[in-house]
Design a protein around this motif. Structure first.
Motif, PDB file in Angstrom:
ATOM      1  N   LEU A  14     -17.035  27.945 -74.864  1.00 28.09           N
ATOM      2  CA  LEU A  14     -18.225  27.738 -74.044  1.00 28.09           C
ATOM      3  C   LEU A  14     -18.573  29.038 -73.333  1.00 28.09           C
ATOM      4  O   LEU A  14     -17.684  29.816 -72.966  1.00 28.09           O
ATOM      5  N   ASP A  15     -19.900  29.274 -73.148  1.00 31.46           N
ATOM      6  CA  ASP A  15     -20.286  30.456 -72.389  1.00 31.46           C
ATOM      7  C   ASP A  15     -20.325  30.134 -70.903  1.00 31.46           C
ATOM      8  O   ASP A  15     -19.939  29.035 -70.490  1.00 31.46           O
ATOM      9  N   ASN A  49     -22.676  26.260 -72.359  1.00 35.19           N
ATOM     10  CA  ASN A  49     -23.228  26.046 -73.696  1.00 35.19           C
ATOM     11  C   ASN A  49     -22.251  26.611 -74.732  1.00 35.19           C
ATOM     12  O   ASN A  49     -21.418  27.455 -74.397  1.00 35.19           O
ATOM     13  N   LYS A  86     -21.865  32.232 -78.071  1.00 35.80           N
ATOM     14  CA  LYS A  86     -22.371  33.030 -79.181  1.00 35.80           C
ATOM     15  C   LYS A  86     -21.356  34.131 -79.471  1.00 35.80           C
ATOM     16  O   LYS A  86     -20.972  34.877 -78.572  1.00 35.80           O
ATOM     17  N   GLN A  99     -27.008  28.857 -62.956  1.00 40.91           N
ATOM     18  CA  GLN A  99     -27.733  28.121 -63.998  1.00 40.91           C
ATOM     19  C   GLN A  99     -29.149  28.680 -64.162  1.00 40.91           C
ATOM     20  O   GLN A  99     -29.612  28.966 -65.269  1.00 40.91           O
ATOM     21  N   THR A 111     -30.040  31.078 -67.299  1.00 39.58           N
ATOM     22  CA  THR A 111     -30.986  30.539 -68.276  1.00 39.58           C
ATOM     23  C   THR A 111     -32.143  31.504 -68.493  1.00 39.58           C
ATOM     24  O   THR A 111     -32.599  31.711 -69.611  1.00 39.58           O
TER      25      THR A 111
END
Lengths: 343, 448
Positions: A69-70, A74, A77, B331, B335
């Motif tokens: 997970l980053d 998420n 990558k 977050q 993002t």
């Protein structure tokens, strides 16, 4: 004693960069008679050749690893370099690790081409103009080149490390009979010193032992007579400009692991390099090299705490102080030739 | 026969004078009519973000600007709202400030005081900025804070860590959310004592400007109180890039700890070169040689790469904190930009929110009303836990983080570990502490 040797090594290291840049400056001045204030920018572009090759070697494609997970939670990558995929983990990873030394091969044609374009495209139009005009146009060119690099690479220093095997330090003291751990010196700085000696020797050998070099030296001594003999000296001087650009560029390439390159690094060296040239003697190649190492060593010794406690701030002004003394006592510099910039 | 005095040239000259006067008059009347400098009259209010976009602190400046942009988005009701939802004060509602949308202008300080002052001056005079924020150097922050005091606008200091900013150079119109050098020393010293013992010889390399001086004095005082001895303190020029001449003498000085009072590119270069000189592999006085970096940032840690492993330092905030405010900010920022925010970014975001909130609570952009709203203000939810803006010196008091370079990073952002959250009580001090003495907050200035 070990502290003195350490500062001597430091001085040789600083001097290597000064000598290489000053050598290129003198080559251009001696052949074309141009005071090239864009020479620092050529050093900087050389450094960015190393950055560019490192970035090309590090080009990767992205895959998603559902196991990891980053920082946002998420799936992470994962970057996989193409070189590793194409050439395997050993060869591919070694190429990435050795990007800076390999950049020498990349920088030589690039720098010669840039030097050629600079000379043919801009500087040749200023040969018959006063030195003040040449300084203005080359300084302007340096600013343009800086801004171009800043546009593409940003303003921040870009870490460009040496190959893994040169990242540490070596026990230099043991090599010269001292106790272990007495004189520890970074391995890459020694590589840089040896590399600069090699380049300086190569330039001198080229000028001394080739027909091309002989003609160039003859042209430096008496341009008109060489021209009358039917030799196209301008063409040869253009090639010398390219070689001078390559020397500055290679100095920049190998300097990147010592200090992360940024767009301004050329300017940091430019003023010092001109002082080196003036102290060495305008137009004198051995003078530029001698003066580069001399000023590097003196500057390094001036940084010692014992010296600074006697003369606070001396490390910041010592180079200029020496320049003043040399100009007052030997107006042509240490090895300057009669008649250069005197008419 | 009558002769007319009107000529084309005369008409043009008269017209020019009249037009010039016409353009000048409204400015004069407006400034007289305003209650304070740059009172917003339209449907927008302008902030000025003055950060280094080039020079040694350009990395920090770029991240500061990202945070400012994000804060403005959130204030105007765009994006996910970030820390507005966790902020303990609920005066802001995402519709701008007092019904006005927030606009902003930016400037490049180049980490030079004169350039930063000129840039701030331009934002105040030409762009009508009502609040200036930014600065990644204490020299710059002190200079711009002084200018804002004279001009009658609020200065919300961003990345400035010198004791002087809220010490001898404090100003009534200036506020600092970031922690300071004294706090770093107080937080770091006990951890260093536990890790490296109390019998150590420290050699300091110090950036030669206000931040470096106060950082060195603070960490030296705190470590000497533990029992450490300061062997030497060498000042290095801010523009220096090759520290080899300064590092070489450390090797034979008898010191067993090197304290790098450097920041940004300075620190990346000095730490990298110290490691290249083999300092971290050295044994001195029977002890392992250690390097300490009193003030850390994520961007410096990234720039220094593997050289940072195991090196202690302190921070104002870190994205790995677990509180709700931090999570919301990471977050939101992550993002938008694809990587975690730095602690410089967090303080910029917090300062923008704190200013906006103070205006909303005061019901006015008038600087003195904003000053009154911020003085003694207690808040939470902006990532640092319970925090107070002390009225006496306009310094924020909150917990401080002690950090350590991570030995085995899992990804490019995982460079530092939080070793300790030092409680606020341990880093607090009286306003008349000698390290902060000599200044006068003075009176708030509405300008105009």
């Amino acid at each position: 004693m070990d502290a003195l040797i350490l500062q001597f090594l430091n001085g040789l290291d600083k001097g290597s960069a000064y000598a290489l840049i000053a050598l290129g400056l003198t080559l251009i001045f001696g052949t074309l008679g141009v005071v090239n204030f864009a020479h620092g920018a050529l050093f900087m572009i050389g450094a960015f050749c190393a950055v560019t090759l490192s970035k090309i070697f590090a080009l990767s494609h992205t895959t998603i690893d559902p196991e990891k997970l980053d920082f946002l939670g998420n799936p992470a990558k994962i970057q996989s370099p193409y070189l590793v995929e194409w050439f395997g983990p050993n060869v591919g990873a070694a190429m990435i690790d050795w990007a800076v030394p390999l950049a020498i091969l990349f920088a030589i044609p690039v720098m010669i081409a840039i030097g050629f374009i600079m000379e043919r495209g801009l500087i040749k139009h200023f040969y018959k103009r006063p030195h003040a005009d040449q300084i203005l146009v080359t300084f302007g060119l340096a600013i343009v080149l800086q801004e171009v690099i800043k546009y593409f690479y940003g303003a921040n220093p870009i870490p460009t490390p040496a190959p893994e095997m040169f990242r540490g330090s070596i026990d230099f003291g043991v090599l010269i009979g001292f106790d272990p751990n007495a004189i520890i010196y970074p391995a890459w700085r020694l590589v840089y010193f040896l590399f600069s000696c090699l380049i300086i020797a190569a330039v001198f050998a080229f000028l001394q032992f080739t027909t091309f070099g002989m003609v160039v030296r003859a042209g430096m001594a008496d341009r008109e007579t060489v021209g009358i003999l039917g030799i196209d000296i301008d063409k040869r001087f253009t090639i010398m400009f390219g070689i001078a650009a390559a020397v500055a560029g290679l100095a920049g390439v190998m300097y990147t692991p010592i200090n992360s390159p940024n767009y301004h690094m050329g300017m940091d060296f430019l003023v010092l390099s001109f002082v080196v040239v003036v102290v060495g003697g305008m137009g004198s190649l051995p003078g530029a090299v001698l003066s580069g190492f001399l000023l590097g060593i003196v500057q390094s010794f001036a940084s010692m705490n014992e010296v600074k406690s006697l003369l606070p701030g001396i490390d910041q002004i010592i180079i200029y102080l020496i320049a003043i003394i040399v100009i007052l006592t030997r107006p042509r510099g240490l090895m300057g030739r009669k008649g250069v910039m005197e008419e | 026969m009558s002769k007319s005095n009107f000529t084309r040239r005369g008409l043009l000259k008269t017209g020019t004078v009249v037009t010039g006067a016409g353009l000048a008059l409204p400015t004069i009347f407006t400034s007289r009519a305003s209650a304070y400098t740059n009172e917003p009259t339209g449907d927008t209010v302008t902030f000025g973000f003055n950060v280094p976009q080039s020079g040694p602190y350009a990395d920090e400046g770029a991240d500061e600007l990202r945070a400012f942009e994000l804060a403005v988005e959130h204030l105007n009701g765009e994006g996910d709202g970030g820390m507005m939802s966790t902020f303990s004060s609920k005066a802001l509602d995402g519709t701008g400030i007092l019904g006005k949308k927030v606009a902003y202008v930016t400037g490049d300080t180049q980490t030079k005081s004169d350039v930063a002052r000129a840039s701030a001056q331009s934002m105040i005079q030409k762009d009508g900025a009502v609040m200036i924020s930014g600065g990644s150097s204490s020299g710059v922050a002190v200079a711009v804070q002084g200018l804002c005091q004279e001009a009658g606008v609020i200065f919300m200091a961003a990345l400035t860590h010198s004791n002087d900013t809220t010490g001898k150079d404090k100003k009534a119109n200036g506020f600092r959310h970031f922690f300071n050098a004294y706090m770093s020393g107080q937080a770091l010293a006990p951890v260093l004592g536990k890790a490296y013992g109390t019998d150590r010889q420290a050699y300091h390399l110090t950036a030669d400007y206000t931040w470096g001086w106060t950082q060195q004095a603070s960490i030296a005082a705190a470590t000497e109180a533990l029992g450490w001895k300061t062997v030497n303190n060498v000042l290095t020029p801010l523009a220096e890039t090759d520290f080899s001449s300064y590092i070489a003498p450390v090797l034979n000085s008898g010191a067993d700890v090197l304290v790098l009072n450097h920041y940004g590119a300075n620190m990346v270069n000095s730490l990298t070169q110290a490691v290249q000189f083999g300092l971290r592999d050295k044994m001195v006085n029977g002890k392992q040689f250690e390097i300490v970096v009193p003030l850390y940032s994520e961007l410096m840690a990234k720039g220094a790469g593997a050289n940072i492993k195991g090196v202690y330092g302190s921070m104002n905030w870190n994205w790995k904190l677990e509180d709700a405010g931090t999570k919301a900010f990471v977050q939101s920022f992550g993002t938008k930009y694809g990587f975690p925010p730095s602690n410089a970014a967090q303080t910029c975001y917090a300062q923008t929110m704190l200013y906006a909130d103070a205006v909303a609570r005061a019901g006015s952009f008038e600087p003195c009303a904003v000053v009154a709203a911020l003085e003694g203000f207690d808040f939470d939810g902006l990532g640092n836990g319970p925090t107070s803006y002390r009225a006496a010196d306009h310094q924020c008091f909150k917990d401080v983080l002690v950090m350590k370079g991570k030995d085995e990073p899992t990804d490019e952002f995982d460079t530092l570990d939080i070793v300790e959250i030092t409680p606020r009580a341990q880093v607090e001090y009286e306003p008349d502490n000698p390290m902060f003495a000599g200044g006068d907050l003075g009176q708030c200035n509405n300008g105009a």
